[in-house]
Design a protein around this motif. Structure first.
Motif: not given
Length: 297
Positions: A239-244, A246-266
């Protein structure tokens, strides 16, 4: 066909069994002597295969995959092929292919989904490589995929398979996070008496029905509250790689980013952050949060 399978863990071991059950010959190698390996070294594995050889690498991404492919590069011959079926980062694939090309060794990458259930259900396969290489290895792919017309795709050139699997796992993160948030919301409400029963009922007729929901329903049968599960979820990197990407491609991925951060917070990574937030709230507004107050909510 003959296939050399390197890595006989939970995924690789089951994949080797499914391939063998389809009538192919599998020569298996794993570092652990307690595995179901049939040879004790990569050298023995290569020697046991007839040219042109087909070798599937199913080991952890990163150094383990790099060292395995580097060793194979010195053992294989022109016309042989390596398939990296682990969760390697798609950017590693072009490097591996470029290093193997001067030696005449073909390379493909394959994203694999199916988990421990794949041995019976089949595996979803996302392949990256040339059409010719794909066709030459198709019998192995057909043995691994589920029955029917879906479950196997040539996603694109080298790197395309792992890129597709990266996106697949990012979507998976978002789906699981959404189910978790829905369950937690119902648990907190006085209007839903049995959140587990409600979510299990969605398995039929609902637009959110899915295999992930089926697996959750199985868990609910033994533990409707899920209290036996620790509130911690690790993240494996995709998921981290996908977000990176997507950022390079200019694609917003808020749902994936939120899910990733939730796991890191846990995993406790946000503890120091929240201490800073709590400290500032106390300083400017006198908002003091006590540990015993948190426990009662």
């Amino acid at each position: 066909m003959q296939l050399g399978m390197i890595g006989l863990g939970r995924m690789g071991g089951n994949m080797a069994k499914r391939i063998a059950a389809a009538g192919h010959e599998v020569v298996g190698y794993d570092r652990s002597p307690e595995s179901d390996r049939t040879v004790a070294s990569l050298k023995e594995l290569v020697a046991a295969l007839k040219a042109p050889r087909l070798v599937w690498v199913m080991v952890p991404a990163g150094e383990a995959t790099d060292s395995t492919i580097n060793e194979l590069a010195e053992l294989l011959q022109p016309g042989d092929m390596i398939i990296d079926g682990g969760n390697s980062r798609y950017t590693d694939d072009a490097r591996h292919a470029a290093e193997l090309e001067p030696k005449g060794i073909h390379f493909m990458d394959c994203g694999v989904s199916g988990g421990v259930w794949g041995i019976d259900r089949g595996y979803a396969l996302m392949v990256g490589g040339s059409q010719g290489d794909f066709e030459s290895a198709r019998p192995i792919f057909e043995a691994l995929k589920p029955e029917g017309d879906s479950g196997l795709v040539l996603a694109g050139p080298v790197g395309g398979g792992h890129f597709a699997k990266m996106v697949h796992n990012g979507i998976e993160y978002g789906m699981m996070q959404a189910f978790g948030e829905g369950f937690a919301t119902m648990v907190k409400s006085d209007l839903v008496e049995d959140p587990a029963a409600v979510m299990s009922s969605w398995r039929d007729g609902s637009v959110v029905q899915s295999w992930l929901l089926d697996l959750l329903a199985i868990a609910f049968k033994s533990d409707p509250t899920l209290k036996s599960m620790p509130p911690v979820a690790n993240e494996s990197g995709e998921a981290k790689w996908m977000i990176e990407a997507a950022l390079e491609l200019g694609v917003p991925t808020p749902a994936t980013a939120a899910a990733l951060y939730a796991r890191q917070t846990s995993r406790g990574g946000a503890d120091d952050i929240l201490r800073v937030v709590s400290t500032m709230r106390a300083q400017f507004g006198g908002h003091v949060t006590k540990i015993d107050e948190i426990a009662t909510h």
